[in-house]
Design an enzyme around this catalytic site. Structure first.
Site, PDB file in Angstrom:
ATOM      1  CG  MET A 243     -15.535 -20.592 -40.353  1.00  0.00           C
ATOM      2  SD  MET A 243     -14.429 -20.174 -41.700  1.00  0.00           S
ATOM      3  CE  MET A 243     -15.294 -18.764 -42.319  1.00  0.00           C
ATOM      4  CB  CYS A 244     -14.338 -21.487 -34.127  1.00  0.00           C
ATOM      5  SG  CYS A 244     -16.053 -22.007 -33.962  1.00  0.00           S
ATOM      6  CB  THR A 245      -9.270 -20.452 -35.108  1.00  0.00           C
ATOM      7  OG1 THR A 245      -9.487 -21.653 -34.399  1.00  0.00           O
ATOM      8  CG2 THR A 245      -7.974 -19.811 -34.668  1.00  0.00           C
ATOM      9  CB  SER A 248     -14.487 -15.728 -32.561  1.00  0.00           C
ATOM     10  OG  SER A 248     -14.293 -17.125 -32.541  1.00  0.00           O
TER      11      SER A 248
END
Ligand SMILES: [Zn+2]
Length: 470
Positions: A243-245, A248
């Site tokens: 999800m972070c990738t 952001s």
């Protein structure tokens, strides 16, 4: 090619011809002259009786030939078929012709024109109608005495008491998640008394799967033999992006498409409230494609195409009619063997491949001692206190034997039940996303803490025990 020329020569329009053939087929069904009820004419079950009423070199060592097995097969044995698509049509036809009459079928899909080349219980007039309903109607009309009960629903819409009524469950699914959910459901039906499994609580699961020219069929005796989750490593790893990738720091065109699919669609609701993204709807794909392009150009990423967008959104699986036919035949044979106890069932995994020549073999998949679905062993999570929630999330989704899809993690902290992360509801995702970057310590988690994890891959909440490493 005399066959095709012969067909062309009658000068009939293809559509007209198709209709004529259909009418003929319907007429034959009616004219089979048995009134569509359970009347059995002489010799109707000769072929099955040969297997049930005499011994042979391949029969089960404990098998006693009798005329009662046929009665059980025809009147009592209740089979659930999951999926009325490529495999499902074959399964229903095979089971009904074998003599099974109490057949229930679940499918949540409606018929698409692209199904008609292989899902032979459907005609073009049926496009748009529920697969389960049409398939059941066709079989019931065509095979006297057969009683197929359709459900135009998801498997998740039913509870334990529904599944408990069946003797055998056969899966013809194209989704690993659905398969794992079904597997988990059958595990939850098992009854253990003082750690000993009550055999009467076991419902055998026959699972068929195909992808292009490859397929497999397997027999699962829940609690006794390897289950779907025991052998999760055999499935290709799912494409999963952290999800972070996605949120952001996207690097690949796929990240941009996932961003639009997972975050932008539920937020912007481009086709109205509660309209889910439909991979078969060109307008939907076009919207995702354009938004993905915008995001890609923001991050100087190239390679977002319409085709890739559709591929990522839909995970297209090619379908080959002959593979379905072979795998469904193997599955139906196993149903027959288990229902009649006349033969030793497949032990327990059959691989079929006709990509290049033809290859098939059988092996015994082994149970995994600490399987999350069937082992009854609590699962440990070993992480340093400085690890982040994102690390745990990645472990749950990327570990080959867990392969969760969108795990929701909750824990009891200071006596309160707290949702640490939940992806499937946009507003909660947004609210809990900051937790992902926090360390376990910062979140207030302690050594020995229990984490409850819910995921679409199982009907049960899984408990993990957190062990801090130094
Ligand atoms: Zn297992």
């Amino acid at each position: 090619m005399t066959w095709s020329r012969g067909n062309m020569a009658d000068g009939e329009e293809p559509e007209k011809k198709r209709r004529r053939v259909e009418e003929l087929a319907e007429k034959m069904a009616v004219d089979s002259g048995h009134g569509g009820n359970a009347r059995d004419w002489d010799g109707r079950w000769n072929h099955v009786q040969k297997f049930l009423e005499r011994p042979g070199p391949f029969t089960h060592p404990d098998f006693e030939p009798s005329t009662e097995s046929l009665h059980f097969l025809l009147e009592t044995c209740k089979i659930l078929v999951i999926g009325a698509g490529g495999l499902g049509c074959e399964l229903l036809k095979n089971l009904a012709l074998t003599g099974f009459r109490q057949i229930h079928v679940i499918d949540m899909d409606t018929i698409d024109v692209s199904n008609l080349n292989r899902q032979f219980l459907f005609r073009s007039k049926d496009v748009g109608r529920p697969k389960a309903d049409v398939a059941a109607d066709f079989i019931n009309r065509r095979i006297p005495g057969c009683n197929v009960v359709p459900y135009f629903k998801k498997i998740q819409d039913f509870d334990e008491s529904f599944y408990r009524q069946f003797h055998i469950i056969v899966c013809g699914l194209d989704s690993i998640i659905a398969r794992r959910w079904m597997n988990g459901m059958l595990m939850s039906l098992l009854i253990y008394e003082d750690g000993v499994l009550d055999p009467s609580s076991i419902i055998p699961l026959i699972d068929g799967g195909t992808e292009g020219f490859k397929g497999n069929a397997r027999v699962i005796l829940p609690g006794m033999t390897a289950c779907i989750d025991c052998t999760l490593e055999l499935y290709p790893p799912q494409i999963n992006f952290p999800m972070c990738t996605i949120a952001s720091m996207p690097r690949l065109p796929e990240h941009c498409i996932e961003y639009v699919r997972v975050l932008q669609w539920p937020k912007e609701k481009p086709f109205g409230e509660d309209v889910p993204l439909d991979g078969d709807n060109p307008e939907h794909i076009k919207w995702v494609f354009q938004k993905s392009q915008e995001r890609a150009s923001e991050f100087n990423i190239t390679g977002v195409t319409y085709r890739l967008t559709q591929g990522v959104v839909k995970r297209i699986i090619p379908a080959v009619a002959s593979t379905n036919a072979v795998i469904a035949a193997a599955c139906a044979t196993e149903v027959f063997k288990i229902a009649s106890s006349a033969y030793v069932p497949l032990n327990n995994y059959l691989v079929f491949n006709d990509v290049d020549g033809l290859y098939t073999y059988t092996f015994e998949a082994e149970r995994k001692e600490n399987c999350t679905a069937c082992s009854q062993v609590p699962q440990d999570l070993k992480f340093a206190p400085s690890a982040t929630l994102q690390d745990i999330l990645e472990y749950l989704t990327e570990n080959a034997s867990l392969q969760m899809k969108s795990p929701a993690i909750t824990a009891t902290i200071d006596g309160k039940n707290r949702t640490l992360y939940l992806q499937t509801v946009a507003s909660i995702e947004e609210r809990t996303r900051p937790n992902l970057c926090k360390t376990l310590k910062e979140l207030g988690l302690t050594d020995g803490q229990e984490l409850a994890v819910a995921d679409v891959t199982t009907p049960q909440t899984m408990l993990f025990k957190l062990h801090f490493t130094s």
